[in-house]
Design a protein around this motif. Sequence first.
Motif, PDB file in Angstrom:
ATOM      1  N   THR A 173       0.838  -1.194   0.000  1.00 24.03           N
ATOM      2  CA  THR A 173       0.000   0.000   0.000  1.00 24.03           C
ATOM      3  C   THR A 173       0.874   1.245   0.000  1.00 24.03           C
ATOM      4  O   THR A 173       1.827   1.337   0.779  1.00 24.03           O
ATOM      5  CB  THR A 173      -0.919   0.005   1.235  1.00 24.03           C
ATOM      6  N   VAL A 174       0.581   2.174  -0.901  1.00 22.07           N
ATOM      7  CA  VAL A 174       1.258   3.469  -0.939  1.00 22.07           C
ATOM      8  C   VAL A 174       0.203   4.568  -0.895  1.00 22.07           C
ATOM      9  O   VAL A 174      -0.938   4.371  -1.318  1.00 22.07           O
ATOM     10  CB  VAL A 174       2.158   3.633  -2.189  1.00 22.07           C
ATOM     11  N   PHE A 175       0.594   5.718  -0.350  1.00 22.04           N
ATOM     12  CA  PHE A 175      -0.282   6.879  -0.288  1.00 22.04           C
ATOM     13  C   PHE A 175       0.309   7.960  -1.183  1.00 22.04           C
ATOM     14  O   PHE A 175       1.469   8.341  -1.020  1.00 22.04           O
ATOM     15  CB  PHE A 175      -0.424   7.367   1.154  1.00 22.04           C
ATOM     16  N   ASP A 213       1.233  11.434  -2.701  1.00 25.16           N
ATOM     17  CA  ASP A 213       1.469  12.785  -2.185  1.00 25.16           C
ATOM     18  C   ASP A 213       2.124  13.619  -3.279  1.00 25.16           C
ATOM     19  O   ASP A 213       3.281  13.396  -3.627  1.00 25.16           O
ATOM     20  CB  ASP A 213       2.373  12.721  -0.957  1.00 25.16           C
ATOM     21  N   THR A 256      -6.864   1.279  -7.472  1.00 27.81           N
ATOM     22  CA  THR A 256      -6.911   2.709  -7.196  1.00 27.81           C
ATOM     23  C   THR A 256      -8.369   3.118  -7.028  1.00 27.81           C
ATOM     24  O   THR A 256      -9.276   2.291  -7.165  1.00 27.81           O
ATOM     25  CB  THR A 256      -6.292   3.514  -8.360  1.00 27.81           C
ATOM     26  N   THR A 294      -2.656   8.920 -10.820  1.00 25.60           N
ATOM     27  CA  THR A 294      -3.211   8.897  -9.466  1.00 25.60           C
ATOM     28  C   THR A 294      -3.514  10.322  -9.040  1.00 25.60           C
ATOM     29  O   THR A 294      -3.131  11.282  -9.702  1.00 25.60           O
ATOM     30  CB  THR A 294      -2.217   8.263  -8.472  1.00 25.60           C
ATOM     31  N   GLU A 311      -4.601   9.835  -2.524  1.00 23.97           N
ATOM     32  CA  GLU A 311      -5.175   8.536  -2.870  1.00 23.97           C
ATOM     33  C   GLU A 311      -4.384   7.386  -2.230  1.00 23.97           C
ATOM     34  O   GLU A 311      -3.164   7.424  -2.131  1.00 23.97           O
ATOM     35  CB  GLU A 311      -5.166   8.385  -4.395  1.00 23.97           C
ATOM     36  N   GLU A 312      -5.088   6.364  -1.807  1.00 25.01           N
ATOM     37  CA  GLU A 312      -4.488   5.128  -1.305  1.00 25.01           C
ATOM     38  C   GLU A 312      -4.487   4.120  -2.448  1.00 25.01           C
ATOM     39  O   GLU A 312      -5.529   3.871  -3.057  1.00 25.01           O
ATOM     40  CB  GLU A 312      -5.292   4.598  -0.127  1.00 25.01           C
ATOM     41  N   VAL A 313      -3.314   3.562  -2.740  1.00 23.18           N
ATOM     42  CA  VAL A 313      -3.164   2.633  -3.859  1.00 23.18           C
ATOM     43  C   VAL A 313      -2.637   1.306  -3.330  1.00 23.18           C
ATOM     44  O   VAL A 313      -1.707   1.274  -2.522  1.00 23.18           O
ATOM     45  CB  VAL A 313      -2.199   3.201  -4.925  1.00 23.18           C
ATOM     46  N   HIS A 314      -3.233   0.213  -3.801  1.00 26.87           N
ATOM     47  CA  HIS A 314      -2.821  -1.126  -3.396  1.00 26.87           C
ATOM     48  C   HIS A 314      -2.230  -1.853  -4.602  1.00 26.87           C
ATOM     49  O   HIS A 314      -2.900  -1.993  -5.622  1.00 26.87           O
ATOM     50  CB  HIS A 314      -4.003  -1.923  -2.846  1.00 26.87           C
ATOM     51  N   PHE A 360       4.922   9.234  -3.669  1.00 30.01           N
ATOM     52  CA  PHE A 360       4.500   8.617  -2.414  1.00 30.01           C
ATOM     53  C   PHE A 360       4.797   9.540  -1.255  1.00 30.01           C
ATOM     54  O   PHE A 360       5.766  10.268  -1.261  1.00 30.01           O
ATOM     55  CB  PHE A 360       5.239   7.304  -2.136  1.00 30.01           C
ATOM     56  N   SER A 361       3.996   9.435  -0.219  1.00 29.42           N
ATOM     57  CA  SER A 361       4.256  10.217   0.994  1.00 29.42           C
ATOM     58  C   SER A 361       5.107   9.422   1.965  1.00 29.42           C
ATOM     59  O   SER A 361       5.126   8.199   1.936  1.00 29.42           O
ATOM     60  CB  SER A 361       2.935  10.606   1.669  1.00 29.42           C
TER      61      SER A 361
END
Length: 155
Positions: A23-25, A27, A65, A91, A95-98, A121-122
């Motif tokens: 999982t990435v967020f 940013d 997404t 993206t 957003e949260e991406v799996h 990514f954050s």
Amino acid sequence: QNTMQMKNVNDKWIEDGDKDVYTVFIDTTDGCDRELSATLAWYDPPGAIGCTSCIVNDLDLTVKTAQGTMYPNGLINVDTKNTVERVRTPTSNGEEVHIIVHARNLVDAGQQYSLAITGCFSGNSGQQQPTATTTSTATSAPPAATKPTSASRIA
């Protein structure tokens, strides 16, 4: 200045039926404007002589997404023919991406793979090892002898 981030995993072991979820967020507040890219690669044992569908250990890459599920290599479903799969998708900030690696159909007890994820990514500084959440359907770990040796690892 490059604000894009990269996460990578090398020689990760996965067993038949398991799913590893990364999982990435997203940013983009630092000006990053890159799409997300996830690339999965693995060394597959040789298929049978004369085979038409020659993948022995099939791993599948999908990216979930807010827009839905994305499949690799421009397909509308999982890729059952290639040992390198890539998903590229735009993206949105926050957003949260799996990113999901699924060992869908393995002839062997397990398979090693490598995964590279790039984008905005954050909470990262440079390369950082992502953490996978594994969903397992396997009942026990394979014996150590079934794992590939260092000579058969992905470089």
